[in-house]
Scaffold this motif. Structure first.
Motif, PDB file in Angstrom:
ATOM      1  N   PRO A  59      -6.549   3.499   3.578  1.00 45.94           N
ATOM      2  CA  PRO A  59      -5.530   2.630   4.170  1.00 45.94           C
ATOM      3  C   PRO A  59      -6.100   1.393   4.850  1.00 45.94           C
ATOM      4  N   TYR A  64       0.821  -1.211   0.000  1.00 51.97           N
ATOM      5  CA  TYR A  64       0.000   0.000   0.000  1.00 51.97           C
ATOM      6  C   TYR A  64       0.862   1.271   0.000  1.00 51.97           C
ATOM      7  N   GLU A 120      -7.448   8.122  -0.428  1.00 48.83           N
ATOM      8  CA  GLU A 120      -6.690   7.023   0.168  1.00 48.83           C
ATOM      9  C   GLU A 120      -7.567   6.257   1.147  1.00 48.83           C
ATOM     10  N   ARG A 125      -7.601  11.881  -5.971  1.00 51.84           N
ATOM     11  CA  ARG A 125      -7.252  10.596  -5.354  1.00 51.84           C
ATOM     12  C   ARG A 125      -7.728  10.584  -3.906  1.00 51.84           C
ATOM     13  N   LEU A 136      -6.601   2.704  -3.174  1.00 52.39           N
ATOM     14  CA  LEU A 136      -6.722   4.086  -3.615  1.00 52.39           C
ATOM     15  C   LEU A 136      -7.954   4.167  -4.503  1.00 52.39           C
ATOM     16  N   CYS A 155       0.722   4.403  -2.700  1.00 52.94           N
ATOM     17  CA  CYS A 155       0.548   5.811  -2.337  1.00 52.94           C
ATOM     18  C   CYS A 155       1.672   6.676  -2.885  1.00 52.94           C
TER      19      CYS A 155
END
Length: 105
Positions: A60, A30, A58, A56, A65, A34
């Motif tokens: 996590p 990940y 995120e 974009r 994404l 990113c």
């Protein structure tokens, strides 16, 4: 190395907006996603196709994404004569992105 080596993808659409998710196969990848798969890089990768902003998001918690590509579907499903009006093939095109580190290793 291609993005498809470490992630899979899914697309969706709403009007003239395409949504592309990029989900790491392994949570350990990940951070690389990113770092390498930025909104600017995605916009450049789709030059000539995406005429609007690329945003974009995120995620996590699920090592993913989410990209929102505006003005990306030739007017949208009901207005475009494009062969892929829903933008489903855009996920395959994004997964072809080269993500080798800057040092080339």
């Amino acid at each position: 190395m291609k993005l498809r080596d470490i992630a899979h993808s899914r697309t969706g659409d709403k009007g003239n907006i395409c949504n592309i998710s990029v989900i790491a196969y392994r949570a350990d990848d990940y951070a690389l996603l990113c770092h390498v798969v930025t909104a600017e890089r995605v916009k450049a990768h789709f030059a000539g196709v995406v005429h609007g902003e690329v945003v974009r998001y995120e995620l996590p918690g699920i090592a993913a994404l989410n990209f929102v590509l505006k003005d990306a579907l030739g007017g949208g499903v009901t207005r475009s004569l494009a062969l892929d009006a829903h933008g489903k093939s855009l996920s395959s095109r994004l997964l072809d992105l080269d993500i080798r580190p800057a040092d080339g290793s």
